[in-house]
Design a protein around this motif. Structure first.
Motif, short mmCIF file in Angstrom:
data_model
loop_
_atom_site.label_atom_id
_atom_site.label_comp_id
_atom_site.label_asym_id
_atom_site.label_seq_id
_atom_site.Cartn_x
_atom_site.Cartn_y
_atom_site.Cartn_z
N ARG A 102 0.80 -1.23 0.00
CA ARG A 102 0.00 0.00 0.00
C ARG A 102 0.83 1.28 0.00
O ARG A 102 0.30 2.35 -0.30
N PHE A 103 2.10 1.21 0.32
CA PHE A 103 2.94 2.40 0.36
C PHE A 103 3.66 2.63 -0.96
O PHE A 103 4.24 3.69 -1.16
N CYS A 104 3.65 1.66 -1.85
CA CYS A 104 4.55 1.65 -3.00
C CYS A 104 3.85 2.18 -4.24
O CYS A 104 2.94 1.53 -4.78
N ALA A 105 4.29 3.33 -4.72
CA ALA A 105 3.67 3.92 -5.92
C ALA A 105 3.88 3.04 -7.14
O ALA A 105 2.99 2.92 -7.98
N ALA A 106 5.06 2.41 -7.25
CA ALA A 106 5.34 1.59 -8.43
C ALA A 106 4.35 0.46 -8.59
O ALA A 106 4.04 0.04 -9.71
N GLY A 107 3.84 -0.03 -7.46
CA GLY A 107 2.88 -1.12 -7.51
C GLY A 107 1.51 -0.71 -8.02
O GLY A 107 0.67 -1.57 -8.33
N PHE A 108 1.27 0.61 -8.13
CA PHE A 108 -0.02 1.11 -8.61
C PHE A 108 0.10 1.83 -9.95
O PHE A 108 -0.72 1.62 -10.84
N ILE A 109 1.12 2.69 -10.12
CA ILE A 109 1.18 3.49 -11.34
C ILE A 109 1.74 2.70 -12.52
O ILE A 109 1.66 3.19 -13.66
N TYR A 110 2.29 1.52 -12.28
CA TYR A 110 2.79 0.70 -13.38
C TYR A 110 1.94 -0.55 -13.60
O TYR A 110 2.42 -1.54 -14.13
N ARG A 111 0.67 -0.49 -13.19
CA ARG A 111 -0.21 -1.62 -13.47
C ARG A 111 -0.59 -1.62 -14.95
O ARG A 111 -0.68 -0.55 -15.55
N PRO A 112 -0.85 -2.81 -15.54
CA PRO A 112 -0.80 -4.14 -14.94
C PRO A 112 0.64 -4.65 -14.84
O PRO A 112 1.50 -4.23 -15.63
N PRO A 113 0.92 -5.54 -13.88
CA PRO A 113 2.26 -6.12 -13.78
C PRO A 113 2.54 -7.00 -15.00
O PRO A 113 1.67 -7.76 -15.44
N LYS A 142 28.66 -6.72 -18.62
CA LYS A 142 27.92 -7.08 -17.42
C LYS A 142 26.47 -6.66 -17.58
O LYS A 142 26.17 -5.67 -18.26
N ILE A 143 25.58 -7.39 -16.94
CA ILE A 143 24.14 -7.14 -17.06
C ILE A 143 23.55 -6.95 -15.67
O ILE A 143 23.77 -7.77 -14.77
N GLY A 144 22.82 -5.87 -15.49
CA GLY A 144 22.11 -5.63 -14.24
C GLY A 144 20.62 -5.81 -14.45
O GLY A 144 20.00 -5.07 -15.23
N LEU A 145 20.04 -6.81 -13.80
CA LEU A 145 18.62 -7.09 -13.97
C LEU A 145 17.82 -6.15 -13.08
O LEU A 145 18.06 -6.03 -11.88
N VAL A 146 16.84 -5.49 -13.69
CA VAL A 146 16.03 -4.49 -13.01
C VAL A 146 14.58 -4.94 -12.99
O VAL A 146 14.04 -5.37 -14.01
N GLY A 147 13.94 -4.84 -11.83
CA GLY A 147 12.53 -5.19 -11.73
C GLY A 147 12.04 -5.04 -10.32
O GLY A 147 12.83 -5.00 -9.36
N THR A 148 10.72 -4.94 -10.17
CA THR A 148 10.14 -4.79 -8.84
C THR A 148 9.88 -6.14 -8.17
O THR A 148 9.68 -6.19 -6.97
N ALA A 149 9.84 -7.20 -8.94
CA ALA A 149 9.55 -8.52 -8.38
C ALA A 149 10.33 -9.57 -9.16
O ALA A 149 9.75 -10.43 -9.84
N PHE A 184 -1.60 8.39 -5.45
CA PHE A 184 -2.08 7.19 -6.14
C PHE A 184 -1.71 5.90 -5.42
O PHE A 184 -1.55 4.85 -6.04
N THR A 185 -1.54 5.99 -4.10
CA THR A 185 -1.43 4.81 -3.26
C THR A 185 -2.50 4.94 -2.17
O THR A 185 -3.00 6.03 -1.92
N PRO A 186 -2.85 3.84 -1.50
CA PRO A 186 -3.80 3.97 -0.39
C PRO A 186 -3.34 4.93 0.70
O PRO A 186 -4.16 5.51 1.41
#
Length: 553
Positions: free
Chosen positions: A235-246, A265-272, A414-416
């Protein structure tokens, strides 16, 4: 992605030919090191640079809005920023807002949109453009609201046609004001719907950096986006709401990107990251290409024995886990959906298999948090240290350092938690001191925390309205934020320190991110009862009918 996908690596692009092409300057605040450490603008640069009708150049103004102490000019041709008919800003952090007016002033461009009677057009994209554009709206002619979807290039080609036809500034803005993804302050019909590059299903356009540098935060590394959005809905995380759908990237597409770019070298980026089912197969493929890799933070419940053993075999020495809340009650309040036993099991695996450095993230300053919540954290930390002592990670030769990073809760739009008050600076400082004292007795455990003043500043810039433009101008003209606060006649507590009422209008609601306000209010009400909500359905939005995103499916 096709064969003409642009990638420069460590090479510098030459100045583009301007013949029949619209000059566009992409400005990234904070200097080159910050720019090459950021993924979003590089994806935009690649898209625009591949379009034959555009001539794109880069500019990296420092905190003073200057380039090497002089006027802002582009990297490719050293042309003055003011000579470009379109200046497209990529903004990631609210604290960079003051660089916009500083740079425009240094370039001889009036910083306020109302004072500009002719070109250039000042455009802004990036998270603040669809999180809350209001504080910088008086500086900006055009916001791009959302991701760079299939409307993005046609929009720039429309600008090109209008500019080449000799249309004046007002005619241009009136023509584009209601195009998809476009917010023209004072002209567009609001709320403007956020555009999304791909609906439910695979992430069709995973971002990857087209410049790598030894000066970047992630040195000599190609940043590669594995997933966008997050199904957990903390509920605190803006990325979890403004980047929907996952969305998860397709492994074959990521392989094509790596083969195209051939980085060291490769850096993997993601929220999950650990939710991506192809994570381990992809890491094994990367190793087979004789390339190194690194990962952003991972969920503790995604750390398996097989994954951790493989990471250690490949030389990964640091693992980062997010605990977030000090107690189970606080984690339920935020709907973290994390079993504490899973977290302890991840710690045990790290200590067992020789992780040198375990990083933990924690957030302080939750609504109605108590000392009892932090007593529970003390007990939890005891268990972590005990687990370390029982495994090889507790021995002198293989000792596992533990670093706890603590940040202050910033209730984001845009978060709870957009209805929540923010804890005051004095109370946050007390909490940070208490946490620092808590970890002191434990060998090999250190704690770093953010600056509560800076966190409150970020919250003010994230949650304020257009009246903050005066504050930003004061900061730009008088040496920074603290000096500006002494001169500003606004009230920071009115913006931050009160709980908002259910029907109160927010300045950011000129944007529609696709998630219903009613859904966010329901989640805010559930947070007060420390009730956990389910995560996004793995079957996709059409099987959920919950937050509102299903309407676009």
């Amino acid at each position: 992605m096709d064969e003409r996908t642009l990638y420069h690596g460590v090479t510098e692009p030459s100045a583009p030919d301007l013949g029949g092409r619209l000059p566009v300057a992409i400005a990234v605040p904070g200097g080159e090191k910050n720019a090459v450490s950021t993924l979003g603008w590089q994806s935009v640069y690649r898209m625009l640079s591949e379009e034959p009708g555009l001539a794109v150049e880069r500019v990296f103004p420092d905190k003073r809005g200057l380039i090497d102490g002089g006027d802002p000019t582009t990297r490719e041709s050293q042309s003055p920023l003011s000579s470009f008919p379109v200046i497209a800003w990529s903004v990631t952090f609210e604290e960079d807002f003051l660089i916009l007016p500083r740079t425009l002033q240094a370039a001889g461009v009036p910083p306020l949109s109302a004072e500009r009677s002719r070109l250039p057009l000042v455009m802004v994209g990036g998270p603040p453009a669809f999180l809350n554009p209001a504080p910088i709206a008086p500086f900006v002619d055009i916001f791009w609201v959302g991701e760079a979807d299939n409307n993005f290039i046609p929009f720039f080609l429309t600008l090109k046609q209008l500019i080449f036809d000799g249309a004046d500034r007002e005619t241009i803005l009136d023509t584009i004001k209601d195009l998809p993804g476009v917010y023209v302050p004072g002209k567009s019909q609001t709320p403007v719907r956020r555009v999304v590059s791909s609906g439910p299903g695979p992430l069709v356009d995973p971002g990857f950096s087209c410049f790598i540098s030894g000066h970047a935060t992630f040195r000599d590394t190609l940043l590669l986006e594995v997933n966008r959005g997050c199904p957990y809905g903390c509920r605190f995380c803006a990325a979890g709401f403004i980047y929907r759908p996952p969305r998860n990237a397709d492994i074959d597409e990521l392989k094509r990107i790596v083969e195209l770019t051939d980085p060291p070298k490769i850096g993997l980026v993601g929220t999950a990251l650990t939710d991506w089912p192809d994570l381990l197969p992809f890491l094994k493929w990367i190793h087979g290409q004789k390339k190194k890799f690194s990962l952003s933070s991972m969920r503790a419940d995604g750390i398996t024995e097989e994954l951790l053993i493989y990471l250690r075999e490949r030389g990964i020495r640091t693992i980062t886990l997010a605990l977030e809340g000090a107690s189970e009650r606080l984690r339920n309040m935020m709907s973290k959906k994390l079993d504490p036993e899973d977290f302890l099991n991840a710690v045990r695996l790290c200590a067992r298999y020789g992780v040198n450095h375990l990083k933990m993230y924690l957030i302080a300053g939750w609504p109605d948090e108590t000392d009892e919540d932090y007593e529970e954290l003390r007990d939890f930390l005891e268990k972590i240290v005990q687990i370390r002592s029982e495994e090889p990670g507790g021995r002198k030769k293989h000792f596992m350092r533990i670093t706890i990073g603590v940040s202050s809760l910033v209730p984001k739009p845009f978060t709870p938690f957009q209805w929540a008050p923010m804890t005051g600076e004095e109370a946050l400082n007390r909490r940070m001191k208490m946490l620092t004292k808590m970890v002191k007795p434990y060998k090999g455990v250190t704690l770093h925390h953010d600056n509560p003043f800076q966190a409150r500043l970020q919250a003010l810039l994230a949650r304020g309205g257009e009246e903050l433009a005066d504050f930003i101008l004061l900061a730009a003209e008088h040496g920074g934020w603290k000096k500006a606060l002494k001169r500003w006649d606004g009230d920071i507590d009115a913006t931050l320190s009160r709980e908002r009422t259910k029907d109160e209008f927010f300045p950011w609601e000129v944007i529609d991110i696709g998630v219903k306000r009613e859904h966010l209010w329901k989640e805010w009400s559930r947070s007060k009862k420390a009730q956990v909500s389910p995560k996004c359905s793995p079957k996709g939005c059409t099987h959920c009918v919950g937050c509102g995103m299903e309407k676009d499916s």
